[in-house]
Each structure stands twice: as C-alpha cells, then as structure tokens.
Design a protein around this motif. Structure first.
Motif, PDB file in Angstrom:
ATOM      1  N   PHE A  27       0.858  -1.188   0.000  1.00  9.33           N
ATOM      2  CA  PHE A  27       0.000   0.000   0.000  1.00  9.33           C
ATOM      3  C   PHE A  27       0.893   1.236   0.000  1.00  9.33           C
ATOM      4  O   PHE A  27       1.917   1.277   0.701  1.00  9.33           O
ATOM      5  N   TYR A  28       0.495   2.248  -0.787  1.00 12.51           N
ATOM      6  CA  TYR A  28       1.252   3.496  -0.841  1.00 12.51           C
ATOM      7  C   TYR A  28       0.391   4.625  -0.285  1.00 12.51           C
ATOM      8  O   TYR A  28      -0.759   4.814  -0.709  1.00 12.51           O
ATOM      9  N   ALA A  29       0.953   5.363   0.664  1.00 14.81           N
ATOM     10  CA  ALA A  29       0.184   6.396   1.360  1.00 14.81           C
ATOM     11  C   ALA A  29      -0.292   7.492   0.420  1.00 14.81           C
ATOM     12  O   ALA A  29      -1.390   8.035   0.598  1.00 14.81           O
ATOM     13  N   HIS A  35      -4.848   1.938  -1.772  1.00 17.02           N
ATOM     14  CA  HIS A  35      -5.342   1.608  -0.429  1.00 17.02           C
ATOM     15  C   HIS A  35      -6.315   0.434  -0.467  1.00 17.02           C
ATOM     16  O   HIS A  35      -6.674  -0.090   0.583  1.00 17.02           O
ATOM     17  N   LYS A  36      -6.762   0.065  -1.667  1.00 18.71           N
ATOM     18  CA  LYS A  36      -7.624  -1.106  -1.828  1.00 18.71           C
ATOM     19  C   LYS A  36      -6.906  -2.120  -2.697  1.00 18.71           C
ATOM     20  O   LYS A  36      -6.526  -1.827  -3.817  1.00 18.71           O
ATOM     21  N   GLN A  37      -6.697  -3.319  -2.165  1.00 23.28           N
ATOM     22  CA  GLN A  37      -6.015  -4.382  -2.879  1.00 23.28           C
ATOM     23  C   GLN A  37      -6.945  -5.589  -2.987  1.00 23.28           C
ATOM     24  O   GLN A  37      -7.882  -5.739  -2.205  1.00 23.28           O
ATOM     25  N   ASP A  84      -5.952   2.510   8.080  1.00 22.52           N
ATOM     26  CA  ASP A  84      -5.187   3.349   9.015  1.00 22.52           C
ATOM     27  C   ASP A  84      -3.884   3.791   8.364  1.00 22.52           C
ATOM     28  O   ASP A  84      -2.797   3.360   8.752  1.00 22.52           O
ATOM     29  N   VAL A  85      -4.005   4.665   7.360  1.00 19.25           N
ATOM     30  CA  VAL A  85      -2.833   5.131   6.618  1.00 19.25           C
ATOM     31  C   VAL A  85      -2.189   6.281   7.383  1.00 19.25           C
ATOM     32  O   VAL A  85      -2.616   7.433   7.293  1.00 19.25           O
ATOM     33  N   ARG A  86      -1.168   5.952   8.163  1.00 18.60           N
ATOM     34  CA  ARG A  86      -0.444   6.953   8.943  1.00 18.60           C
ATOM     35  C   ARG A  86       1.052   6.683   8.845  1.00 18.60           C
ATOM     36  O   ARG A  86       1.487   5.569   8.590  1.00 18.60           O
ATOM     37  N   SER A 121       5.543   6.303  -0.568  1.00 16.56           N
ATOM     38  CA  SER A 121       5.301   6.654  -1.960  1.00 16.56           C
ATOM     39  C   SER A 121       5.923   5.614  -2.878  1.00 16.56           C
ATOM     40  O   SER A 121       6.978   5.053  -2.567  1.00 16.56           O
ATOM     41  N   ALA A 122       5.272   5.391  -4.014  1.00 19.68           N
ATOM     42  CA  ALA A 122       5.821   4.451  -4.994  1.00 19.68           C
ATOM     43  C   ALA A 122       7.089   5.003  -5.633  1.00 19.68           C
ATOM     44  O   ALA A 122       7.992   4.247  -5.995  1.00 19.68           O
ATOM     45  N   SER A 123       7.176   6.328  -5.759  1.00 18.15           N
ATOM     46  CA  SER A 123       8.346   6.936  -6.378  1.00 18.15           C
ATOM     47  C   SER A 123       9.591   6.795  -5.503  1.00 18.15           C
ATOM     48  O   SER A 123      10.713   6.805  -5.999  1.00 18.15           O
ATOM     49  N   GLN A 124       9.403   6.676  -4.200  1.00 20.02           N
ATOM     50  CA  GLN A 124      10.534   6.526  -3.289  1.00 20.02           C
ATOM     51  C   GLN A 124      10.954   5.077  -3.100  1.00 20.02           C
ATOM     52  O   GLN A 124      11.938   4.793  -2.440  1.00 20.02           O
TER      53      GLN A 124
END
Length: 219
Positions: A27-29, A35-37, A84-86, A121-124
C-alpha cells in the motif's frame, strides 16, 4: 484410483496446497487507489473449499467477505482495504493468513500467508527484490506472531464524515440572510437602501444555498 489419489491431501490436516495471488500486498500512502487491494484465491480441486481470512493486525484493515466458499475449479476475489494510513505504520510488515477447509469439515486443510506493508510513496520505492537479511528478519518477526479473525464487511464501508465544515455553515447563513433582505425597489422597508438586493443577486444566493444544502445532506 486416480480420484482417490487426487483427494488424498484433504485427509492430512494442513497439507493441502493453497493458491493465492499476489503473495505480497504493498500500500502506498500517497496513492489513494492503492489503499484497496485484491487477493484472488484459486480452487483447482474437485471439491468446494471454505476459507477464512486471519490477520496479525485486523484493526488496520477491512476485508470484504473475510469468510466464504470457493466452488470447485473456480476462484474468488477478496477485497482488502487499508483503514489506518499513517506515517507511524510506514515499513511495518503485517501478515494475512488464508485458511481453507472442506465444506463438511472444520479442521484446516491448508493455509497460505501473505505479507502486507505500507510505504510512503511508490516513487521513493524502486522495484527491487528485498535482500536476504530482510527476508530473514521478516520471517523472524512473524515466527511467533498471533493471527486474529478479520472482521467481515459485506459491503465496503466509508469512513464516517465529521459533518459540514464551519465555512459551509457560514456561507449558508449568509445566503439565507441575503434572501431575507428586501428586494431593490421596495418602498416600505425600515432596512437601509444599500442593503436592498436586486432580483439577480437573490437568485444567485438561492442557487448557492441549494448547492450548500446538497453538500450538507451528503455529509
């Protein structure tokens, strides 16, 4: 004879191979869509399977249909949403366990575990395989992990809204006040002339008030 050999694994508890794809959830914030897989559980056997989804951190996820059944030679999609994306959860590995059994039995015939992690992040995160030492660390982390039953959601739930914002309420009150003011050209009024509004301005106020009412009702 061939059919008996095919069904033999179900006689041994925990030995039935379980086919799930993918085997890792990321999951990427910063990506709302991630957020849904979806986990797909396959049943290549000649008999139906019951399944149950367990998790090491069930409060962080919602699962649509955490229990169910898969018909012979069919598959079923299991929707998992991160709730709970934190930032404090970045890099933390959780685990889902899909436990299957035959319809007529209660004992688990097989199980499959899927890791889940939240990243900023996906870019990181360049797509590269994890080193062996990190693989070993993850295995050690879950060596004595306890799995809990995942709450089943028949339909995906939206987070409860906190009601209309203060700005929305204030704009609504301003529009209502504008509609209550006298129209431009009215003679018998105790309200000062500079507060008299034209018909066009009142129409605009009525239109904005209608939009605000729709926003408040949706929240």
């Amino acid at each position: 004879m061939q059919q008996q050999h095919h069904r033999q694994p179900e006689l041994v508890e925990g030995s039935l191979p379980v086919f799930v794809f993918p085997t890792e959830l990321i999951f990427y914030a910063d990506e709302q869509t991630s957020h849904k897989q979806v986990l797909t559980l396959y049943n290549p056997y000649e008999f139906a399977l019951k399944f149950k989804v367990l998790c090491t951190a069930p409060n962080k996820y919602s699962v649509v249909d955490a229990t169910g059944a898969v018909k012979p030679q069919c598959c079923v999609d299991i929707v998992i949403r991160h709730r709970d994306v934190r930032a404090c959860h970045y890099g933390v590995y959780d685990k889902f366990r899909l436990q299957v059994s035959e319809q007529s039995q209660r004992k688990a015939l097989g199980r499959k575990e899927v890791t889940a992690t939240l990243r900023p992040s996906a870019s990181q995160e360049p797509p590269s395989p994890r080193p062996q030492d990190e693989e070993r660390r993850i295995k050690e982390q879950f060596a004595e992990s306890e799995f809990f039953e995942q709450t089943s959601y028949q339909t995906e739930s939206r987070p409860a809204a906190g009601g209309p914002s203060l700005l929305t309420v204030l704009l609504g009150l301003v529009c209502m006040a504008a509609l209550m003011l006298p129209t431009l050209g009215e003679q018998e009024s105790t309200v000062p002339v500079y507060l008299h509004l034209s018909v066009n301005k009142k129409l605009v106020a009525a239109y904005v008030l209608g939009l605000l009412t729709m926003v408040i009702l949706r929240t």
